[in-house]
Motif scaffolding. Structure first.
Motif, PDB file in Angstrom:
ATOM      1  N   TYR A  14       0.797  -1.226   0.000  1.00 35.19           N
ATOM      2  CA  TYR A  14       0.000   0.000   0.000  1.00 35.19           C
ATOM      3  C   TYR A  14       0.833   1.281   0.000  1.00 35.19           C
ATOM      4  CZ  TYR A  14      -4.313  -2.585   1.095  1.00 35.19           C
ATOM      5  OH  TYR A  14      -5.398  -3.402   1.051  1.00 35.19           O
ATOM      6  N   ALA A  15       2.049   1.212   0.555  1.00 38.71           N
ATOM      7  CA  ALA A  15       2.779   2.435   0.875  1.00 38.71           C
ATOM      8  C   ALA A  15       2.970   3.347  -0.337  1.00 38.71           C
ATOM      9  CB  ALA A  15       4.132   2.087   1.476  1.00 38.71           C
ATOM     10  N   ARG A  16       2.695   4.615  -0.142  1.00 42.91           N
ATOM     11  CA  ARG A  16       3.081   5.608  -1.136  1.00 42.91           C
ATOM     12  C   ARG A  16       4.286   6.343  -0.575  1.00 42.91           C
ATOM     13  NH1 ARG A  16      -2.858   7.621  -0.730  1.00 42.91           N
ATOM     14  NH2 ARG A  16      -3.939   5.960  -1.831  1.00 42.91           N
ATOM     15  N   ASP A  17       4.885   7.168  -1.393  1.00 44.87           N
ATOM     16  CA  ASP A  17       6.046   7.901  -0.906  1.00 44.87           C
ATOM     17  C   ASP A  17       5.572   9.135  -0.150  1.00 44.87           C
ATOM     18  OD1 ASP A  17       8.608   8.579  -0.449  1.00 44.87           O
ATOM     19  OD2 ASP A  17       8.944   9.504  -2.399  1.00 44.87           O
ATOM     20  N   ASP A  18       5.027   8.907   1.045  1.00 47.43           N
ATOM     21  CA  ASP A  18       4.533  10.056   1.811  1.00 47.43           C
ATOM     22  C   ASP A  18       5.155  10.059   3.212  1.00 47.43           C
ATOM     23  OD1 ASP A  18       3.320   7.918   2.934  1.00 47.43           O
ATOM     24  OD2 ASP A  18       1.266   8.516   2.472  1.00 47.43           O
ATOM     25  N   TRP A  19       4.744  11.011   4.038  1.00 45.05           N
ATOM     26  CA  TRP A  19       5.366  11.158   5.352  1.00 45.05           C
ATOM     27  C   TRP A  19       5.107   9.945   6.230  1.00 45.05           C
ATOM     28  CZ3 TRP A  19       2.441  10.853   9.727  1.00 45.05           C
ATOM     29  CH2 TRP A  19       1.052  10.967   9.553  1.00 45.05           C
TER      30      TRP A  19
END
Lengths: 293, 287
Positions: B92-97
């Motif tokens: 699921y991970a996006r490149d976000d905080w």
């Protein structure tokens, strides 16, 4: 990837919630250590805490100078690193550059398993093998001292550093070696001048993570370092690192006493030291990646 | 090529071989010493009887069961949390905080000294959540310690699932969650379990996190509830070797306990390592 369907939002949020437990734990560790170590600063100044050498927490009035504990931690870590880092790096070079493939298939798991050796068993070995041997061979009363704990801690970090260092040597492209051999270099010249410089960020990271593990190690120093809170003058002096002070004293400390808070402060100090090493290692890793690409 | 350079190369090779042989023989000597000393203490009674006479006689059944209970509690917490964390990071991970914070937290957790986990367990589970010094507190503390290991192992297990599997599932109209649950997790399951087995080896040998969160100096009975204190093998070794009633007299029991702990921990680790090696060969063959 594919655009998630609308009905897929709920599982995503659920998984994200469970995943955030890890973040919560880390934050809670920081929070509880800070919260329970601040009260000691009301009674003892920060400079007294860090710069005085007298650790007599149960005397009346108590003294909470942690310099000798800190010196204990740093001296054991330093000596252990001095003994074990060269061996670990040599072992890593052996595995990745010299070792025949079949032997390597056997040795790598052996070293990995050695990394799971319970530290309480190593501490026990210090008490039943190294200490009596030292008493027999040197003119000392007890064999539980700085050198004893450092040797054991060295044994403990060898597998950690070796596997990490071997990974980084292994990830050096084969072309670099071939180019060096083609220029007529011998194997050792290739390793020293081409492979090691290319793997340097990884080797530094491996060493730093080994040092980090050593600073935080508890059972080995609790059992084998002797436990007197003083600044060591020789490698045969007993020491009391921060970790063993916490492990030995927390059980008998009244809840929310100054001593309790002081031990949490020692824990905070350890956490900050290991975090700093961990973050430095991470920084070197990321820079190494960028530099290579 | 000059003779001198060849000689240097030979010397370095010999040096590296001898360091390897030195380390291996040291390991062998340690194991041989512990087995020869501990072997005589082992017996059926030693494994199945409780300690008696101030722990100077009898067996070690209470610490054995206690260690198994601690392992169960810690895995009951760390396995689901660790696997879901890895699912998030891989699927699921996006490149976000949040992803960056999660990666940083897992990485930091992996470096936290075990005694600091003990302090955290004391302040959080024992006192703040009021679980007291108990199996639950100690097990959860060990679970926190095992979490980064399980996340790491599960992450590589999920990454090893070929992209095609996911694409095939999407092509059949499955949602992302259905794909994870019915395709990705079952495929990665064996590798995840080997990671869990390895972390059991780590958890069972840890002492520092349980000293003030739930390990008992002595307990007459097995822990019946999550809120009882437990004896544990590593803590039993520490107590007998440093604070026992008669340290010299109980040496045979100490060697026996060390050997039992070592067999359990190294046995678990060996199983995990061998099983993982077999899975890797099979994965390579499939591709």
């Amino acid at each position: 990837m594919t655009t998630p369907l609308k009905e897929d939002r709920i599982p995503r949020i659920a998984v994200m919630t469970v995943a955030s437990i890890g973040v919560a734990i880390m934050l809670f560790i920081l929070y509880s250590l800070v919260r329970d170590s601040i009260p000691i600063l009301a009674h003892v100044t920060l400079s007294d805490l860090l710069l005085k050498t007298h650790w007599y927490p149960t005397y009346d009035p108590p003294e909470f100078g942690m310099l000798s504990l800190l010196a204990g931690s740093l001296s054991v870590t330093f000596l252990a690193s001095l003994l074990s880092l060269p061996i670990s790096l040599a072992l890593a070079v052996f595995l990745s550059e010299v070792c025949p493939a079949t032997l390597r298939e056997f040795l790598k798991p052996v070293i990995e398993i050695l990394g799971f050796f319970p530290s309480v068993v190593l501490g026990f070995l210090g008490m039943v093998i190294i200490a009596p041997w030292m008493v027999m061979n040197f003119d000392i009363i007890t064999g539980l001292n700085l050198l004893n704990a450092s040797v054991l801690m060295g044994i403990m970090i060898i597998p950690i550093v070796t596997s990490l260092a071997e990974d980084s040597l292994n990830s050096v492209p084969k072309d670099i070696r071939d180019a060096s051999f083609a220029l007529g270099a011998t194997r050792i010249e290739t390793v020293v001048r081409s492979v090691i410089p290319a793997a340097l960020p990884g080797l530094m990271t491996a060493s730093l993570l080994g040092v980090m593990r050593a600073i935080g190690e508890t059972m080995v120093v609790l059992m084998a370092a002797g436990g007197s809170a003083m600044i060591p003058r020789s490698i045969m002096d007993p020491v009391r690192p921060l970790t063993s002070a916490i492990a030995a004293e927390m059980g008998e400390t009244p809840f929310r006493s100054d001593h309790y808070y002081a031990l949490f402060f020692a824990g905070l100090l350890l956490l900050l030291l290991t975090l700093a090493l961990n973050m430095t290692a991470l920084w070197i890793e990321n820079r190494g990646k960028r530099w290579r690409s | 090529m000059s003779v001198n350079r060849v000689a240097k190369d030979r010397a370095a090779t010999v040096l590296l071989w001898s360091i390897m042989i030195l380390v291996c023989s040291m390991l062998f000597l340690i194991l041989a010493f512990l087995v020869s000393k501990g072997w005589t203490a082992l017996s059926w009674d030693f494994l199945t009887k409780k300690p008696r006479s101030m722990m100077t006689a009898g067996g070690i059944s209470t610490p054995i069961i206690g260690t198994l209970q601690l392992v169960l509690v810690s895995m009951g917490f760390a396995l689901p949390v660790g696997v879901f964390t890895a699912v998030y990071l891989v699927e699921y991970a996006r490149d976000d905080w949040f992803t960056r914070a999660l990666r940083l937290a897992v990485r930091s957790l992996a470096g936290v000294p075990s005694v600091v986990f003990g302090l955290f367990g004391l302040a959080f589970f024992v006192i703040l959540l009021n679980f007291g010094s108990s199996l639950l507190s100690a097990g959860l503390t060990l679970g926190c310690l095992a979490l980064p290991v399980i996340v790491g192992a599960s992450e590589s297990a999920l990454l090893a699932v070929p992209r095609d599997y996911r694409d095939a599932s999407y092509a059949l109209g499955a949602t992302q969650w259905q794909t994870i649950r019915k395709v990705v997790l079952p495929t990665a399951f064996p590798s995840i379990i080997t990671g869990a087995i390895l972390s059991v080896g780590r958890v069972a040998g840890e002492t520092a996190p349980i000293i003030f969160t739930g390990a008992a100096f002595f307990a007459p009975r097995f822990a019946k509830s999550l809120f009882d204190q437990v004896m544990a093998l590593p803590y039993h070794i520490l107590i007998l070797a440093t604070a026992g009633t008669n340290i010299e007299k109980t040496r045979p029991i100490q060697y026996g306990t060390v050997l039992v702990l070592l067999i359990f921990v190294l046995g678990m680790t060996l199983t995990g390592v061998l099983w993982r090696a077999r899975l890797r060969i099979r994965q390579r063959a499939q591709r």
